[in-house]
Write a protein that holds these residues in place. Structure first.
Motif, PDB file in Angstrom:
ATOM      1  N   ALA A   1      27.521  47.523  36.544  1.00 23.59           N
ATOM      2  CA  ALA A   1      27.009  47.362  37.899  1.00 23.59           C
ATOM      3  C   ALA A   1      25.684  46.604  37.824  1.00 23.59           C
ATOM      4  CB  ALA A   1      26.801  48.729  38.546  1.00 23.59           C
ATOM      5  N   PRO A   2      25.443  45.664  38.716  1.00 26.75           N
ATOM      6  CA  PRO A   2      26.276  45.278  39.843  1.00 26.75           C
ATOM      7  C   PRO A   2      27.559  44.582  39.393  1.00 26.75           C
ATOM      8  CG  PRO A   2      24.316  43.883  39.724  1.00 26.75           C
ATOM      9  CD  PRO A   2      24.192  44.920  38.640  1.00 26.75           C
ATOM     10  N   VAL A   3      28.467  44.431  40.335  1.00 28.27           N
ATOM     11  CA  VAL A   3      29.798  43.930  40.037  1.00 28.27           C
ATOM     12  C   VAL A   3      29.878  42.414  40.176  1.00 28.27           C
ATOM     13  CG1 VAL A   3      30.838  46.106  40.767  1.00 28.27           C
ATOM     14  CG2 VAL A   3      30.679  44.201  42.392  1.00 28.27           C
ATOM     15  N   THR A   4      30.947  41.865  39.626  1.00 24.00           N
ATOM     16  CA  THR A   4      31.206  40.434  39.733  1.00 24.00           C
ATOM     17  C   THR A   4      32.393  40.175  40.651  1.00 24.00           C
ATOM     18  OG1 THR A   4      30.301  39.792  37.583  1.00 24.00           O
ATOM     19  CG2 THR A   4      32.074  38.428  38.440  1.00 24.00           C
ATOM     20  N   ILE A   5      32.208  39.224  41.540  1.00 25.39           N
ATOM     21  CA  ILE A   5      33.292  38.689  42.360  1.00 25.39           C
ATOM     22  C   ILE A   5      33.487  37.251  41.892  1.00 25.39           C
ATOM     23  CG2 ILE A   5      34.016  38.031  44.687  1.00 25.39           C
ATOM     24  CD1 ILE A   5      31.997  40.266  45.673  1.00 25.39           C
ATOM     25  N   LEU A   6      34.692  36.930  41.472  1.00 27.16           N
ATOM     26  CA  LEU A   6      34.994  35.586  40.971  1.00 27.16           C
ATOM     27  C   LEU A   6      35.914  34.889  41.963  1.00 27.16           C
ATOM     28  CD1 LEU A   6      34.551  33.707  38.495  1.00 27.16           C
ATOM     29  CD2 LEU A   6      36.754  34.537  37.656  1.00 27.16           C
ATOM     30  N   ILE A   7      35.510  33.697  42.391  1.00 22.51           N
ATOM     31  CA  ILE A   7      36.282  32.917  43.361  1.00 22.51           C
ATOM     32  C   ILE A   7      36.642  31.600  42.697  1.00 22.51           C
ATOM     33  CG2 ILE A   7      36.321  31.968  45.700  1.00 22.51           C
ATOM     34  CD1 ILE A   7      33.692  33.830  46.052  1.00 22.51           C
ATOM     35  N   GLU A   8      37.932  31.315  42.653  1.00 22.86           N
ATOM     36  CA  GLU A   8      38.415  30.117  41.960  1.00 22.86           C
ATOM     37  C   GLU A   8      39.329  29.312  42.878  1.00 22.86           C
ATOM     38  OE1 GLU A   8      41.498  28.938  38.367  1.00 22.86           O
ATOM     39  OE2 GLU A   8      41.445  30.978  39.127  1.00 22.86           O
TER      40      GLU A   8
ATOM     41  N   VAL B   1      40.529  47.707  31.824  1.00 25.04           N
ATOM     42  CA  VAL B   1      40.005  47.314  33.126  1.00 25.04           C
ATOM     43  C   VAL B   1      41.143  46.887  34.048  1.00 25.04           C
ATOM     44  CG1 VAL B   1      38.477  45.695  34.307  1.00 25.04           C
ATOM     45  CG2 VAL B   1      37.852  46.578  32.068  1.00 25.04           C
ATOM     46  N   GLN B   2      41.058  47.345  35.280  1.00 27.88           N
ATOM     47  CA  GLN B   2      42.000  46.915  36.301  1.00 27.88           C
ATOM     48  C   GLN B   2      41.384  45.736  37.045  1.00 27.88           C
ATOM     49  OE1 GLN B   2      42.356  50.491  38.643  1.00 27.88           O
ATOM     50  NE2 GLN B   2      44.134  51.166  37.492  1.00 27.88           N
ATOM     51  N   ARG B   3      42.051  44.609  36.983  1.00 24.73           N
ATOM     52  CA  ARG B   3      41.582  43.410  37.678  1.00 24.73           C
ATOM     53  C   ARG B   3      42.381  43.258  38.966  1.00 24.73           C
ATOM     54  NH1 ARG B   3      39.185  37.936  35.830  1.00 24.73           N
ATOM     55  NH2 ARG B   3      37.502  39.432  35.801  1.00 24.73           N
ATOM     56  N   VAL B   4      41.670  43.172  40.072  1.00 21.41           N
ATOM     57  CA  VAL B   4      42.262  42.921  41.368  1.00 21.41           C
ATOM     58  C   VAL B   4      42.218  41.418  41.592  1.00 21.41           C
ATOM     59  CG1 VAL B   4      42.012  43.272  43.864  1.00 21.41           C
ATOM     60  CG2 VAL B   4      41.511  45.147  42.279  1.00 21.41           C
ATOM     61  N   SER B   5      43.358  40.818  41.904  1.00 17.24           N
ATOM     62  CA  SER B   5      43.414  39.390  42.230  1.00 17.24           C
ATOM     63  C   SER B   5      44.067  39.227  43.592  1.00 17.24           C
ATOM     64  CB  SER B   5      44.236  38.616  41.194  1.00 17.24           C
ATOM     65  OG  SER B   5      43.571  38.595  39.955  1.00 17.24           O
TER      66      SER B   5
ATOM     67  N   GLY C   1      46.090  24.216  46.329  1.00 22.80           N
ATOM     68  CA  GLY C   1      46.769  24.860  47.448  1.00 22.80           C
ATOM     69  C   GLY C   1      46.391  26.304  47.711  1.00 22.80           C
ATOM     70  N   SER C   2      45.470  26.863  46.939  1.00 22.95           N
ATOM     71  CA  SER C   2      45.080  28.254  47.171  1.00 22.95           C
ATOM     72  C   SER C   2      43.723  28.553  46.542  1.00 22.95           C
ATOM     73  CB  SER C   2      46.132  29.216  46.603  1.00 22.95           C
ATOM     74  OG  SER C   2      46.160  29.146  45.191  1.00 22.95           O
ATOM     75  N   VAL C   3      43.238  29.739  46.854  1.00 23.55           N
ATOM     76  CA  VAL C   3      42.001  30.241  46.270  1.00 23.55           C
ATOM     77  C   VAL C   3      42.302  31.633  45.741  1.00 23.55           C
ATOM     78  CG1 VAL C   3      39.644  31.015  46.782  1.00 23.55           C
ATOM     79  CG2 VAL C   3      40.514  28.901  47.797  1.00 23.55           C
ATOM     80  N   ARG C   4      41.859  31.894  44.517  1.00 23.17           N
ATOM     81  CA  ARG C   4      42.051  33.211  43.922  1.00 23.17           C
ATOM     82  C   ARG C   4      40.703  33.915  43.881  1.00 23.17           C
ATOM     83  NH1 ARG C   4      42.660  35.414  38.053  1.00 23.17           N
ATOM     84  NH2 ARG C   4      41.271  33.675  37.638  1.00 23.17           N
ATOM     85  N   ILE C   5      40.704  35.166  44.346  1.00 19.13           N
ATOM     86  CA  ILE C   5      39.511  35.997  44.334  1.00 19.13           C
ATOM     87  C   ILE C   5      39.794  37.157  43.384  1.00 19.13           C
ATOM     88  CG2 ILE C   5      37.845  37.264  45.741  1.00 19.13           C
ATOM     89  CD1 ILE C   5      39.329  36.000  48.211  1.00 19.13           C
ATOM     90  N   CYS C   6      38.901  37.388  42.419  1.00 22.69           N
ATOM     91  CA  CYS C   6      39.107  38.451  41.432  1.00 22.69           C
ATOM     92  C   CYS C   6      37.931  39.415  41.422  1.00 22.69           C
ATOM     93  CB  CYS C   6      39.252  37.859  40.030  1.00 22.69           C
ATOM     94  SG  CYS C   6      40.703  36.834  39.849  1.00 22.69           S
TER      95      CYS C   6
END
Length: 164
Positions: free
Chosen positions: A112-119, A8-12, A123-128
């Motif tokens: 599907a459906p897909v997961t959007i993870l927000i952490e 799996v390719q994870r986009v961060s 000092g920042s927010v990571r979206i995966c």
């Protein structure tokens, strides 16, 4: 039992915006139907045209809708009393897009459906987001892969805009 390995390719994406701002921007870009009413209307649809009449209005402005969300941070806060754990999982998609993938690769229904993870981080927010095309690539179906790549572009566009 058979086992197939799927890479799996994870986009961060890391944003300097606040957690609340990122979530609000994502929320503004996907539909939020009343799921009880949606399920009732969708179940009543008799054909593809009727499905589209149910799905299209609730997937605006970008063709995606929220199915559910899980406040993972709330679970962590309850376990350890931490006051700052903010992690949100949004499950989003479009039943018509899912249909197009599943009719070519049934296993697409596992992703599907897909997961959007927000952490929230200091000092920042990571979206995966895990790319749907990477899930479907091992199945070797170009039709499903094309739909998955279009979905990935749609989701990644929303996430990139939310991070700015």
């Amino acid at each position: 039992m058979s086992i197939q390995e799927v890479h799996v390719q994870r986009v961060s994406i890391v944003s300097s915006e606040s957690f609340d701002t990122v979530v609000a921007r994502i929320d503004a870009e996907i539909g939020h139907p009343d799921m009880v009413a949606f399920r009732k209307s969708f179940s009543a649809a008799q054909n593809e045209a009727e499905m589209e009449k149910v799905v299209d209005p609730v997937t605006q402005p970008n063709g995606l809708m929220e199915f559910t969300r899980f406040d993972l941070g709330e679970v962590l806060r309850k376990e350890n009393g931490a006051s700052k754990a903010r992690i949100l999982r949004i499950v989003a998609g479009n039943p018509l897009i899912m249909k197009e993938m599943v009719k070519h690769v049934v296993d697409a229904g596992s992703y599907a459906p897909v997961t959007i993870l927000i952490e929230e981080r200091p000092g920042s927010v990571r979206i995966c987001y895990d790319r749907m095309a990477s899930y479907l690539a091992p199945y070797g179906n170009s039709d499903a892969l094309k739909v998955a790549q279009e979905l990935d572009a749609k989701v990644e566009g929303i996430l990139t805009a939310a991070a700015k």
